[in-house]
Write an enzyme that holds these catalytic residues in place. Structure first.
Site, PDB file in Angstrom:
ATOM      1  N   HIS A  67     -81.434  42.487  66.444  1.00 53.74           N
ATOM      2  CA  HIS A  67     -81.267  43.495  65.470  1.00 53.74           C
ATOM      3  C   HIS A  67     -79.510  43.440  65.040  1.00 53.74           C
ATOM      4  CE1 HIS A  67     -80.762  47.500  66.439  1.00 53.74           C
ATOM      5  NE2 HIS A  67     -81.209  46.912  68.025  1.00 53.74           N
ATOM      6  N   LYS A  96     -82.468  52.050  74.520  1.00 55.61           N
ATOM      7  CA  LYS A  96     -80.983  53.053  75.290  1.00 55.61           C
ATOM      8  C   LYS A  96     -79.915  52.855  74.233  1.00 55.61           C
ATOM      9  CE  LYS A  96     -80.760  52.116  79.829  1.00 55.61           C
ATOM     10  NZ  LYS A  96     -79.548  51.857  80.476  1.00 55.61           N
ATOM     11  N   LYS A 108     -80.746  41.771  79.308  1.00 52.54           N
ATOM     12  CA  LYS A 108     -79.889  41.771  80.627  1.00 52.54           C
ATOM     13  C   LYS A 108     -79.794  40.589  81.561  1.00 52.54           C
ATOM     14  CE  LYS A 108     -79.911  45.668  83.427  1.00 52.54           C
ATOM     15  NZ  LYS A 108     -79.780  47.140  82.525  1.00 52.54           N
TER      16      LYS A 108
HETATM   17  N1  GLU Z   1     -76.577  47.958  83.449  1.00 52.01           N
HETATM   18  C1  GLU Z   1     -76.255  49.405  83.476  1.00 52.01           C
HETATM   19  C2  GLU Z   1     -77.276  49.370  82.647  1.00 52.01           C
HETATM   20  O1  GLU Z   1     -78.335  49.311  82.861  1.00 52.01           O
HETATM   21  C3  GLU Z   1     -75.005  48.916  82.087  1.00 52.01           C
HETATM   22  C4  GLU Z   1     -75.269  47.939  81.186  1.00 52.01           C
HETATM   23  C5  GLU Z   1     -73.550  48.083  79.841  1.00 52.01           C
HETATM   24  O2  GLU Z   1     -72.883  48.572  80.253  1.00 52.01           O
HETATM   25  O3  GLU Z   1     -74.192  46.973  79.855  1.00 52.01           O
HETATM   26  O4  GLU Z   1     -77.514  50.620  81.149  1.00 52.01           O
END
Ligand code: GLU
Length: 473
Positions: A67, A96, A108
């Protein structure tokens, strides 16, 4: 997923999402779209090990939502990696980023290896091969999908990724923005390493500064003097412990996979880290008592419990034994939905992962902006600010005929360095997000917990974004 869990990790995330979506007015189909993982890349590739053996490596990259572009989220190296886990973690990244107003979709990655069992050269080969697989399928790039460190990875792996990407994309002047969490020399930003732990501290400090919240928990306002237990002495656990200790909290226990150490007068995380480096374990740390099981730490009486390792550590089997007043989820998904219900019933405040540990991705956003702008933060304004401050101070001193102390002078004249700007941007982000979530909760008292309030916040932001894209007229 451990056998005793009623839900897989992804199902847990879906369950929390569904619980919250009842407090929103979005159409069912739109909610389904927000929840779904858009693209899942499951790969297998061969890597030749130092002894000549060929090992087939299992790896993933999941883009939960586009998005907003690019997708963003770390890459995890762990034995436990599986598609369900990566899907859950990618979903959490979407929510988040929305909560902290970082304009990315969620993503991820994961490689199913225990990094401790491989040589540095083998790890480099695995990481570089993984990156070239991502390039081949257009699953990485400054405008497509931007990985970062996560459990089991750090600056070193990010440096291999950016180098591999740049070599496959000659002439791409934005190539440094294909990954964040890089070493400073490779386009990283100052303040990224401690960002998640510092964000955890800023978030909990803000909660502890809310008199009505503290009163309900029977606690005094502020973090000073509060007892803290930290599970995990990795990057996030170490820095969380450091900032709590530096700000007057007492870190009474730190645990790792092989046990925990306890000292009611407080532990120093740096000394403990050096002890671990020298002996191979945190146990038998001078002045402290060993706790046999790592999980014992979770059940200690304390004001603030910080699980900073992996998911599902507080679940149906140990939830009723938790004695903390506040749980700050520094890890992703440390509590299962069953544990959430127990905490709500016991009046324990759970400060949820997808906003509390957003410091990492927030500073990743700053790093990405730095890479795209090709200029270090503070380079343009530091000297100007210092000159201006010198001028203002000298005028004040002339007009008042008084001089400030040397320490005050140093503080007032100081122009912002990169790390100052990054920390202040992070502080602002965490304070704003905390207040926004608490506000949603207070305005709707039937929302059962802070996690649900955080999800409502995220769903509304992602929903608005989808609506504005015009996909759902
Ligand atoms: N691995 C971290 C998280 O779970 C950072 C992810 C990032 O900086 O893109 O938020």
């Amino acid at each position: 997923m451990s056998n005793q869990q009623a839900y897989s990790f992804f199902q847990s995330v879906e369950k929390s999402f569904d619980k919250a979506s009842k407090f929103t007015t979005w159409e069912k189909g739109l909610l389904e779209q927000i929840k779904a993982c858009n693209s899942i890349y499951s790969m297998r590739f061969p890597v030749k090990m130092d002894d000549g053996r060929i090992e087939v490596i299992e790896a993933y990259r999941v883009q939960h939502s586009q998005h907003k572009s690019p997708c963003k989220g770390g890459i995890r190296f762990s034995d436990e990696v599986n598609q369900d886990e990566v899907m859950a973690l990618a979903s959490l990244m979407t929510y988040k980023c929305a909560i902290v107003n970082v304009p990315f979709g969620g993503g991820k990655g994961g490689i199913k290896i225990n990094p401790k069992k491989y040589s540095v050269y083998e790890l480099e080969k695995i990481t570089r091969r993984y990156t070239s697989e991502l390039v081949k399928k257009n699953f990485i790039g400054p405008g497509i999908d931007v990985p970062a460190p996560d459990y089991g990875t750090g600056e070193r792996e990010m440096a291999w990724i950016v180098d591999t990407y740049a070599s496959l994309k000659p002439g791409d002047i934005d190539a440094a923005g294909c990954v964040t969490g890089k070493p400073i020399t490779q386009g990283g930003v100052r303040g990224r390493k401690e960002a998640t732990g510092l964000g955890v501290f800023f978030g909990i400090r803000e909660v502890c500064n809310m008199p009505e919240v503290m009163q309900k928990l029977g606690l005094t306002v502020g973090v000073e003097g509060k007892t803290v237990v930290v599970q995990g002495l990795g990057n996030v656990g170490y820095h969380s412990a450091k900032f709590f200790r530096e700000n007057g909290s007492i870190v009474i226990c730190i645990s790792e996979h092989d046990g925990a150490v306890y000292n009611e007068n407080g532990l120093n995380e740096e000394e403990l880290f050096q002890h671990k480096k020298a002996t191979g374990s945190i146990l038998h740390f001078p002045g402290s008592t060993n706790l046999a099981k790592s999980s014992d730490a979770l059940e200690l009486a304390c004001d603030i419990l910080i699980p900073a390792a992996l998911e599902n550590v507080i679940n149906g089997s140990n939830a009723d034994k938790i004695k903390a007043k506040i749980i700050g989820e520094a890890a992703n998904g440390p509590l299962t939905p069953e544990a959430d219900e127990v905490m709500a019933a016991k009046g324990i405040l759970v400060v949820p992962d997808m906003y509390l540990n957003a410091g990492g991705v927030t500073v990743s956003y700053f790093e990405w902006l730095k890479n795209l702008s090709h200029v270090r933060y503070g380079r343009m304004e530091k000297r100007f600010t210092e000159n201006m401050n010198t001028h203002i101070l000298s005028q004040i001193e002339t007009l008042t005929d008084r001089k400030v102390s040397d320490a005050e002078r140093k503080f007032i004249l100081h122009g912002p360095e990169e790390v100052d700007l990054v920390h202040s941007g992070l502080e602002e982000t965490m304070i704003t997000a905390t207040r926004e979530i608490m506000d949603i909760w207070h305005k709707n008292p039937s929302i059962p917990d802070m996690r649900t309030a955080a999800y409502v916040c995220a769903i509304n932001k992602v929903g608005t974004s989808y609506n504005e894209l015009g996909i759902f007229p």
